[in-house]
Design an enzyme around this catalytic site. Structure first.
Site, PDB file in Angstrom:
ATOM      1  N   ASP A 147      -2.031   6.354  -4.402  1.00 54.43           N
ATOM      2  CA  ASP A 147      -0.892   5.704  -3.746  1.00 54.43           C
ATOM      3  C   ASP A 147      -0.360   4.578  -4.639  1.00 54.43           C
ATOM      4  O   ASP A 147      -0.917   4.307  -5.709  1.00 54.43           O
ATOM      5  CB  ASP A 147      -1.279   5.243  -2.338  1.00 54.43           C
ATOM      6  CG  ASP A 147      -2.238   4.067  -2.329  1.00 54.43           C
ATOM      7  OD1 ASP A 147      -2.882   3.803  -3.362  1.00 54.43           O
ATOM      8  OD2 ASP A 147      -2.364   3.406  -1.281  1.00 54.43           O
ATOM      9  N   ASP A 167      -0.422   1.341  -4.916  1.00 50.24           N
ATOM     10  CA  ASP A 167      -1.283   0.281  -5.451  1.00 50.24           C
ATOM     11  C   ASP A 167      -2.635   0.815  -5.902  1.00 50.24           C
ATOM     12  O   ASP A 167      -3.541   0.041  -6.208  1.00 50.24           O
ATOM     13  CB  ASP A 167      -1.454  -0.863  -4.446  1.00 50.24           C
ATOM     14  CG  ASP A 167      -2.026  -0.404  -3.114  1.00 50.24           C
ATOM     15  OD1 ASP A 167      -2.092   0.815  -2.885  1.00 50.24           O
ATOM     16  OD2 ASP A 167      -2.402  -1.269  -2.289  1.00 50.24           O
ATOM     17  N   SER A 198       0.822  -1.205   0.000  1.00 49.27           N
ATOM     18  CA  SER A 198       0.000   0.000   0.000  1.00 49.27           C
ATOM     19  C   SER A 198       0.860   1.259   0.000  1.00 49.27           C
ATOM     20  O   SER A 198       1.651   1.471  -0.900  1.00 49.27           O
ATOM     21  CB  SER A 198      -0.969  -0.028   1.185  1.00 49.27           C
ATOM     22  OG  SER A 198      -1.914   1.006   1.099  1.00 49.27           O
ATOM     23  N   ASP A 250      -5.245   2.143  -4.586  1.00 52.45           N
ATOM     24  CA  ASP A 250      -6.522   1.913  -3.916  1.00 52.45           C
ATOM     25  C   ASP A 250      -6.926   3.117  -3.059  1.00 52.45           C
ATOM     26  O   ASP A 250      -8.071   3.231  -2.636  1.00 52.45           O
ATOM     27  CB  ASP A 250      -6.520   0.620  -3.094  1.00 52.45           C
ATOM     28  CG  ASP A 250      -5.493   0.602  -1.973  1.00 52.45           C
ATOM     29  OD1 ASP A 250      -4.688   1.548  -1.856  1.00 52.45           O
ATOM     30  OD2 ASP A 250      -5.499  -0.372  -1.184  1.00 52.45           O
TER      31      ASP A 250
END
Length: 564
Positions: free
Chosen positions: A305, A307, A145, A309
């Site tokens: 960010d 990834d 993340s 999400d």
């Protein structure tokens, strides 16, 4: 008691990877007690978020052996639970991601589990999508993340596209405990697995279908003529992650084409050279984008960010740029969605919005205004995903209109079961167009909501407790809060103490303690599930911004003392 030196010797005797072996031998040669202890004092825990840790050698690190052990445990679970199981696999831009994907796919293949693999970096929501679209038994995404560059992770998903249930995590953990990472992990050559059809590449058709699903989440009621009157100008940064192609593809399809990309953060780079903490919640990560905004003068700055999400937004506010918080964007988006749906004549009284116990109380004011049903769940988007799944199972998924958590995660559709920055980016930009027609930006729109509903301010404090000593201290702090809870915080009486280890409001047990204060304010304490931190969530409502901020400061001051 774990003998870290014995484990070090075992790893040196068995590790084949040259880079890891050199690191292990260096630990032994230098006798670095702190490094050896931190690398081996525990196994990297497998929870509902899978694994997450710093890259390196040892049982408490992300490496091919800890990933291999987790994958063998996952494969054992899948083979015991499903007939002919399949798994979708993706990775973000982090270091070692491709290696971990190939390691994982090879182990699954050797266990008779077919792996569907994205050939390029891809966001978390596209993994959730592929798991559902391809009707897989599970999913895995290599991501940490918004953690610093030293981290990577292994996020595990169930067949519904949600992060795995606690029951599945427990079963996988039990299988892992019975697995020796050096002798019990089955594997085969990756290229041979591809040749045998045990590893299949996910093709562009799957991504195209995902883009179509995201575009269907649009609630905009603006006509082409109205959009032409207020064309949106955007600066966007993917923070050296996975968002560039999916975000710009969807925005372009929606007619939003005036997009300037932050050049230093455009290309995928697991070292994140311009933002050591690639988190759109913090200004440091957004600074390159803000600098570019001063040259380009856009309507807003958008950042996803690594990834993709989570998404963060900043807008011009006087002489500077103001970053909207996750709670503020959640409130703005939910208010916008309700406005647009109401404009289309929808009955909001049967609709459902979902947020977490640590998200803004301002959502209750929106529920009172628009009449939708508000459900709160534990922290972690999987719990929001579980509610969407329960609605779907009841044939009522059309009731779901929005889910968000304060940590910048949003979802407005049924297409995935995890937070989706691609979906959120589309909604945010269309909402910005809507407000631009009214002559205001998103920061000004948020101020108008505060004026209407009251100044609900929130703040999250993260206190770090690294290493073996830190884990023990965190446990002691939570135990102390339970045994001798404060009767007063920030000069306000503690009216109630809610210990979520006791099934509060019918929710699953969780290591969370809530202190409800006079005046509807509160403080919530929760250890992070992915980092060695305790988080303090502060909720304060004032007649104006200054009053709310002053109360937040008092709660923070007392909260830090409680967590010291």
């Amino acid at each position: 008691m774990v003998d870290v030196y014995e484990l070090l010797d075992t790893w040196i005797a068995n590790v084949k990877d040259e880079e890891l072996l050199a690191e292990l031998k260096n630990m032994k040669d230098t006798g670095d007690e702190a490094a050896i202890t931190d690398a081996f004092f525990q196994d990297l825990a497998f929870g509902t978020a899978g694994l997450r840790g710093t890259l390196g050698a040892g049982t408490n690190r992300m490496n091919i052996y800890t990933v291999g052990r987790a994958t063998q445990g996952f494969a054992n679970y899948l083979n015991a639970t499903f007939e002919n199981p399949t798994v979708a696999i993706a990775r973000d831009s982090r270091n070692k991601g491709e290696l971990f994907v190939k390691t994982t796919a090879s182990i699954l293949a050797a266990n008779g589990v077919t792996a569907y693999v994205y050939p390029k970096i891809s966001p978390v929501p596209t993994l959730s999508w592929a798991t559902r679209y391809l009707k897989c038994s599970g999913g895995i995404c290599m991501t940490a993340s918004h953690n610093p560059a030293a981290y990577n992770g292994y996020k595990a998903y169930g067949p519904d596209g949600c992060q795995i249930t606690s029951e599945a995590a427990d079963a996988i953990s039990a299988a892992m405990e019975a697995t020796n990472p050096f002798t019990d992990v089955k594997t085969m050559d990756f290229d041979e697995a591809v040749a045998q059809g045990l590893v299949k590449w996910i093709d562009d058709e799957v991504l195209d279908a995902y883009y179509d699903a995201v575009l269907k989440c649009s609630v905009s009621t603006l006509t082409e003529e109205q959009v032409a009157q207020a064309p949106l100008k955007l600066v966007y940064t993917p923070l050296n992650g996975t968002g560039l192609i999916p975000v710009t593809t969807v925005l372009n399809k929606a007619g939003i084409t005036d997009i300037t990309i932050v050049p230093e953060q455009k290309d995928p780079d697991g070292d994140f050279p311009t933002c050591p903490y690639p988190n759109p919640e913090i200004r440091e990560a957004m600074q390159k984008g803000i600098d570019l905004c001063e040259e380009v003068h856009p309507d807003l700055l958008l950042a996803t960010d690594p990834d993709a999400d989570r998404v963060g937004v900043a807008c011009k506010d006087g002489d500077d740029y103001t970053l909207l918080t996750g709670n503020e964007m959640g409130v703005l988006l939910l208010d916008y969605i309700c406005k647009m749906r109401a404009e289309r004549g929808e009955d909001l009284s049967r609709k459902v919005a979902v947020t977490t116990i640590v998200s803004s109380s301002m959502v209750d004011a929106l529920a009172a205004e628009y009449g939708f049903e508000l459900r709160r769940c534990l922290t972690g988007f999987k719990y929001i995903g579980d509610i969407i799944t329960s609605l779907s199972d009841a044939g009522e998924v059309d009731r779901f209109i929005f889910g968000f958590e304060e940590s910048y995660g949003y979802l407005s559709g049924d297409h995935v079961r995890d937070k989706d920055a691609v979906n959120a980016s589309l909604l945010i930009c269309q909402m910005a167009q809507y407000y631009k027609l009214q002559g205001i930006n998103l920061v000004q729109a948020m101020r108008a909501l505060y004026e209407k509903h009251g100044y609900y301010h929130n703040k999250t404090i993260s206190l770090s407790y690294p290493g073996a000593d830190g884990a023990a201290k965190m446990a002691n702090i939570m135990a102390t809060l339970r045994e001798s809870a404060p009767t007063e915080i920030a000069g306000s009486k503690v009216e109630a103490v809610l210990d979520y280890n006791e099934h509060v409001n019918g929710l699953p047990k969780a290591n969370v303690i809530e202190f409800d204060l006079e005046g509807g304010n509160k403080a919530i304490v929760r250890p992070s599930g992915t980092e060695p931190k305790i988080k303090l969530y502060i909720f304060a409502k004032g007649a104006d911004a200054a009053e709310a901020d002053a109360l937040m400061e008092k709660i923070e001051e007392d909260g830090r003392k409680l967590l010291s």
